[in-house]
Design an enzyme around this catalytic site. Structure first.
Site, mmCIF file in Angstrom:
data_model
loop_
_atom_site.group_PDB
_atom_site.id
_atom_site.type_symbol
_atom_site.label_atom_id
_atom_site.label_comp_id
_atom_site.label_asym_id
_atom_site.label_seq_id
_atom_site.Cartn_x
_atom_site.Cartn_y
_atom_site.Cartn_z
ATOM 1 C CG ASP A 49 -2.114 0.906 1.121
ATOM 2 O OD1 ASP A 49 -1.916 2.124 0.915
ATOM 3 O OD2 ASP A 49 -3.244 0.411 1.240
ATOM 4 N N GLY A 63 -4.732 4.812 2.567
ATOM 5 C CA GLY A 63 -4.711 3.801 3.614
ATOM 6 C C GLY A 63 -3.966 4.281 4.844
ATOM 7 C CB ALA A 81 -4.441 -0.874 -4.635
ATOM 8 C CB SER A 83 -17.004 -0.703 -9.281
ATOM 9 O OG SER A 83 -18.051 0.198 -8.984
ATOM 10 C CE1 TYR A 108 -13.637 3.054 -8.862
ATOM 11 C CE2 TYR A 108 -16.026 2.963 -9.036
ATOM 12 C CZ TYR A 108 -14.848 2.476 -8.514
ATOM 13 O OH TYR A 108 -14.881 1.410 -7.658
ATOM 14 C CE LYS A 149 -12.057 -0.337 -9.271
ATOM 15 N NZ LYS A 149 -10.996 -1.155 -8.636
ATOM 16 C CG PHE A 190 -22.371 1.285 -6.098
ATOM 17 C CD1 PHE A 190 -22.095 1.395 -7.437
ATOM 18 C CD2 PHE A 190 -22.593 2.435 -5.366
ATOM 19 C CE1 PHE A 190 -22.047 2.640 -8.067
ATOM 20 C CE2 PHE A 190 -22.550 3.689 -5.965
ATOM 21 C CZ PHE A 190 -22.284 3.781 -7.318
ATOM 22 C CB ILE A 231 -29.739 14.734 0.797
ATOM 23 C CG1 ILE A 231 -30.055 13.885 2.028
ATOM 24 C CG2 ILE A 231 -30.169 13.991 -0.466
ATOM 25 C CD1 ILE A 231 -31.528 13.544 2.200
ATOM 26 N NE ARG A 240 -25.221 5.027 -6.167
ATOM 27 C CZ ARG A 240 -26.038 5.703 -6.956
ATOM 28 N NH1 ARG A 240 -27.279 5.250 -7.149
ATOM 29 N NH2 ARG A 240 -25.656 6.796 -7.565
#
Length: 325
Positions: free
Chosen positions: A31, A36, A74, A117, A141, A145, A174, A208, A222
């Site tokens: 790491d 982390g 990671a 993901s 993102y 993935k 998720f 929110i 979600r």
């Protein structure tokens, strides 16, 4: 048998490390501590501080510890931020995965569990996402993935006729929440649970982000899954790979029962005992209205279960955060 956990000092990775140890598997951690914490790595677990973009360091680590496989956790995991930092996202999630696979090939390591993901699906127009749904990521993102999954697939094809073909599986999930160890908690500045916890600890009112989504209460929906369940599924996947047993290319680790942000806020007030009415803010870029996945294949092959209620998810996360005060 030892397994290398990339990102093993992070929130999810540190839980995977503990789950491996509990299963009698020796974990090794690498790491760079960009997100982390060295204190999250249990005493006695070998820890290499460095970037997984450093192929030579990875090869040395794999060989020194006679690693059987890699659990690749990671990565840069923030969908909203990835919209404004796409190049960084691709470096951390695509370039780094390519380097991990190259290092594995160089060191003769042939098993990998990839932390993917549900973001690979984008904004699906179905109630429940299954693994064969078309992939239409809505953020860099999610794209990164999906490319990571392609890299695993292509390396497996390339090595299929070799003495040791690459064996792999990708786990898609998720919102990971809660804690299975009071010494480890989510420290992300972008995830809902830690954002709310920090607001409450500071005496502030949580917000929110967006109340005009196409959902029953206007807030996005979600999958919220407990980190202890996520870690356990990684371990079973690793065990099946090492044993030469069949695994699918990808599994959804889904709850099948989505929760809205407003429902989470209600649980936060209920469990913490701190009453509040959340403020209203703008949407975050890259956030789809709803994404809820099945976990049927994972239940069949990876002993996947959702063992925690929403209140238990909040309670375990809140207790771990307060333990760090």
């Amino acid at each position: 048998m030892s397994w290398l956990v990339t990102g093993g000092a992070g929130y999810i990775g540190a839980h995977v490390v503990r789950a491996l140890a509990s299963a009698g598997i020796d974990p090794v951690v690498i790491d760079d501590l960009s997100s982390g914490h060295a204190g999250f790595v249990p005493e006695g677990v070998p820890f290499v501080q460095g970037t997984i973009l450093d192929r030579e360091l990875l090869v040395e680590t794999l060989r020194t510890h006679a690693v059987t496989g890699v659990i690749h956790v990671a990565g840069f995991k923030y969908a909203g931020v990835s919209v404004t930092r796409p190049l960084h996202t691709y470096e951390q999630n695509v370039d780094a995965t390519r380097v991990v696979l190259q290092a594995m090939a160089d060191a003769g390591v042939h098993n990998i569990v990839f932390s993917s993901s549900a973001a690979v699906y984008g904004t699906p127009d179905v109630d429940l996402v299954t693994e064969d749904l078309p992939k239409r990521p809505a953020s860099p993102y999610g794209e990164s993935k999906l490319i990571g999954e392609w890299l695993l697939r292509d390396q497996a094809i390339a090595t299929a006729d070799s003495e040791h073909p690459l064996r792999h599986t990708s786990l898609r999930y998720f919102n990971v929440v809660g804690s299975a160890d009071p010494a480890v908690y989510d420290t992300s500045p972008h995830n809902l649970f830690p954002i709310v916890f920090e607001k409450l600890l500071a005496g502030d009112v949580p917000q929110i982000n967006g109340e005009d989504y196409a959902t029953p209460d206007g807030t996005n929906v979600r999958d919220y899954v407990h980190v202890g369940d996520i870690a356990a599924a990684h371990v079973v996947a690793a065990q099946r790979l090492a044993a030469g047993e069949h695994v699918e290319a990808a599994y959804n680790l889904g709850s099948q029962n989505g929760l809205s942000v407003r429902e989470i806020m209600d649980a936060m007030a209920r469990v913490t005992g701190i009453p509040f009415t959340p403020k209203s803010g703008p949407r975050r870029a890259g956030d789809p209205d709803r994404i809820v996945a099945t976990g049927d294949l994972a239940a069949r092959d990876l002993e996947w279960q959702n063992r925690y209620t929403v209140d238990e998810m909040v309670r375990t996360g809140w207790e771990a955060r307060r333990a760090a005060l």
